[in-house]
Design a protein around this motif. Sequence first.
Motif, PDB file in Angstrom:
ATOM      1  N   MET A   1      -0.880  56.319   2.644  1.00  0.00           N
ATOM      2  CA  MET A   1      -1.288  55.310   3.623  1.00  0.00           C
ATOM      3  C   MET A   1      -0.805  53.932   3.181  1.00  0.00           C
ATOM      4  N   THR A   2      -0.200  53.195   4.120  1.00  0.00           N
ATOM      5  CA  THR A   2       0.287  51.851   3.827  1.00  0.00           C
ATOM      6  C   THR A   2      -0.880  50.895   3.640  1.00  0.00           C
ATOM      7  N   ASP A   3      -0.794  50.044   2.621  1.00  0.00           N
ATOM      8  CA  ASP A   3      -1.838  49.058   2.385  1.00  0.00           C
ATOM      9  C   ASP A   3      -1.849  48.034   3.516  1.00  0.00           C
ATOM     10  N   LEU A   4      -3.043  47.658   3.948  1.00  0.00           N
ATOM     11  CA  LEU A   4      -3.160  46.594   4.934  1.00  0.00           C
ATOM     12  C   LEU A   4      -2.946  45.243   4.259  1.00  0.00           C
ATOM     13  N   LEU A   5      -3.583  45.055   3.100  1.00  0.00           N
ATOM     14  CA  LEU A   5      -3.433  43.825   2.314  1.00  0.00           C
ATOM     15  C   LEU A   5      -2.955  44.178   0.923  1.00  0.00           C
ATOM     16  N   LYS A   6      -1.941  43.466   0.457  1.00  0.00           N
ATOM     17  CA  LYS A   6      -1.433  43.666  -0.897  1.00  0.00           C
ATOM     18  C   LYS A   6      -1.220  42.311  -1.556  1.00  0.00           C
ATOM     19  N   VAL A   7      -1.973  42.055  -2.608  1.00  0.00           N
ATOM     20  CA  VAL A   7      -1.852  40.821  -3.378  1.00  0.00           C
ATOM     21  C   VAL A   7      -1.184  41.172  -4.698  1.00  0.00           C
ATOM     22  N   SER A   8      -0.089  40.482  -5.020  1.00  0.00           N
ATOM     23  CA  SER A   8       0.710  40.830  -6.195  1.00  0.00           C
ATOM     24  C   SER A   8       0.872  39.644  -7.137  1.00  0.00           C
ATOM     25  N   ASP A   9       0.348  39.784  -8.361  1.00  0.00           N
ATOM     26  CA  ASP A   9       0.531  38.809  -9.439  1.00  0.00           C
ATOM     27  C   ASP A   9       0.292  37.377  -8.958  1.00  0.00           C
ATOM     28  N   SER A  31      -3.734  41.026  -8.843  1.00  0.00           N
ATOM     29  CA  SER A  31      -3.089  42.053  -8.024  1.00  0.00           C
ATOM     30  C   SER A  31      -4.171  43.005  -7.509  1.00  0.00           C
ATOM     31  N   LEU A  32      -4.165  43.228  -6.206  1.00  0.00           N
ATOM     32  CA  LEU A  32      -5.117  44.168  -5.596  1.00  0.00           C
ATOM     33  C   LEU A  32      -4.591  44.608  -4.242  1.00  0.00           C
ATOM     34  N   THR A  33      -5.189  45.681  -3.717  1.00  0.00           N
ATOM     35  CA  THR A  33      -4.818  46.181  -2.398  1.00  0.00           C
ATOM     36  C   THR A  33      -6.079  46.546  -1.619  1.00  0.00           C
ATOM     37  N   ILE A  34      -5.951  46.527  -0.289  1.00  0.00           N
ATOM     38  CA  ILE A  34      -7.009  46.992   0.596  1.00  0.00           C
ATOM     39  C   ILE A  34      -6.360  47.851   1.669  1.00  0.00           C
ATOM     40  N   ALA A  35      -6.867  49.052   1.848  1.00  0.00           N
ATOM     41  CA  ALA A  35      -6.332  49.972   2.840  1.00  0.00           C
ATOM     42  C   ALA A  35      -6.998  49.734   4.191  1.00  0.00           C
ATOM     43  N   PRO A  36      -6.398  50.191   5.283  1.00  0.00           N
ATOM     44  CA  PRO A  36      -7.062  50.089   6.592  1.00  0.00           C
ATOM     45  C   PRO A  36      -8.427  50.777   6.577  1.00  0.00           C
ATOM     46  N   VAL A 201     -12.291  48.111  10.969  1.00  0.00           N
ATOM     47  CA  VAL A 201     -11.917  46.875  10.299  1.00  0.00           C
ATOM     48  C   VAL A 201     -12.036  47.033   8.783  1.00  0.00           C
ATOM     49  N   SER A 202     -11.197  46.303   8.058  1.00  0.00           N
ATOM     50  CA  SER A 202     -11.271  46.264   6.594  1.00  0.00           C
ATOM     51  C   SER A 202     -12.012  45.005   6.163  1.00  0.00           C
ATOM     52  N   TYR A 203     -12.669  45.083   5.002  1.00  0.00           N
ATOM     53  CA  TYR A 203     -13.377  43.916   4.461  1.00  0.00           C
ATOM     54  C   TYR A 203     -12.902  43.602   3.047  1.00  0.00           C
ATOM     55  N   LEU A 204     -12.658  42.323   2.791  1.00  0.00           N
ATOM     56  CA  LEU A 204     -12.637  41.806   1.428  1.00  0.00           C
ATOM     57  C   LEU A 204     -13.995  41.162   1.250  1.00  0.00           C
ATOM     58  N   PHE A 205     -14.896  41.845   0.543  1.00  0.00           N
ATOM     59  CA  PHE A 205     -16.298  41.449   0.493  1.00  0.00           C
ATOM     60  C   PHE A 205     -16.575  40.755  -0.839  1.00  0.00           C
TER      61      PHE A 205
END
Length: 284
Positions: A1-9, A31-36, A201-205
């Motif tokens: 599954m493709t990441d919805l959000l990808k934060v890199s370095d 660096s972090l990721t969030i999936a749908p 919906v995805s959450y960055l909580f």
Amino acid sequence: MTDLLKVSDLKLRYPSKKLRGFSPEILRGISLTIAPGETLGLVGESGSGKTTLGRAVLGLAKPTSGSIHFDGRDITHLSGRERRPLARDIQVVFQDPYTSLNPALQIADILSEPLIAQGVDPQEARRSVTDLLDRVGMPRNAAERYPREFSGGQRQRVAIARALALKPRLIVCDEPVSALDLTTQAKALELFIELQQQTGVSYLFITHDLSVVRHISHRVAVMYKGELVETGPTRDVTTHPTNNYTQNLLLAAPTADPDRQRDRREARRRLRESADSGLSAGVT
């Protein structure tokens, strides 16, 4: 599954007139990721950099290096005009539900405002208000009232409804329940979960409370002084944390059982003494 959000370095420091340059790094290679449809709980104490990370995702803070990708698109350095269409996909719920709502506007105007800003016909936007209020469990007559007429928990429901108005794919939740009492907090968390199940919906909580992320998150990322010190599935991180800082956060979570609370305080004391002895022996 493709990441919805990808934060890199991701690294970030703010300009500082006092220091005649920039502040020390607030984000130090995140660096972090969030999936749908996933909730990532970002937890850490005040000053850890978690809110700054949320602001960077929202385009409110400019990274000095690294990248932020949303649905495969690099959004790290978009201008304000370029980011405007992203409001449909990325929304925010802030900590204080009162100061985040315009006290001079009725609830109907607050909820229709983001829709109108995105080009929706004003009459159609107003018709959407009833559905939004129903979705967050607010009475329909709330539309013609003002934020000051509601409790903190009800105002936060309005703030959540406003975030949902554009049917976003990601909501950055910055300490959205910390200003609420425990009973209202539990109801708000259940609402977040229910809405995620309904909409995907995805959450960055973002929160300082591991007990909150345990309840709502699929995965947890723990921040300390601008760095991620531990990440993993919620059950693993909140039950058997491997990092000393995460262990301290877990032990700091309040409990209604006085005996258990006393045991936690003693465990935290031993953990601090162990860390201090390690530092004095030259252990890093």
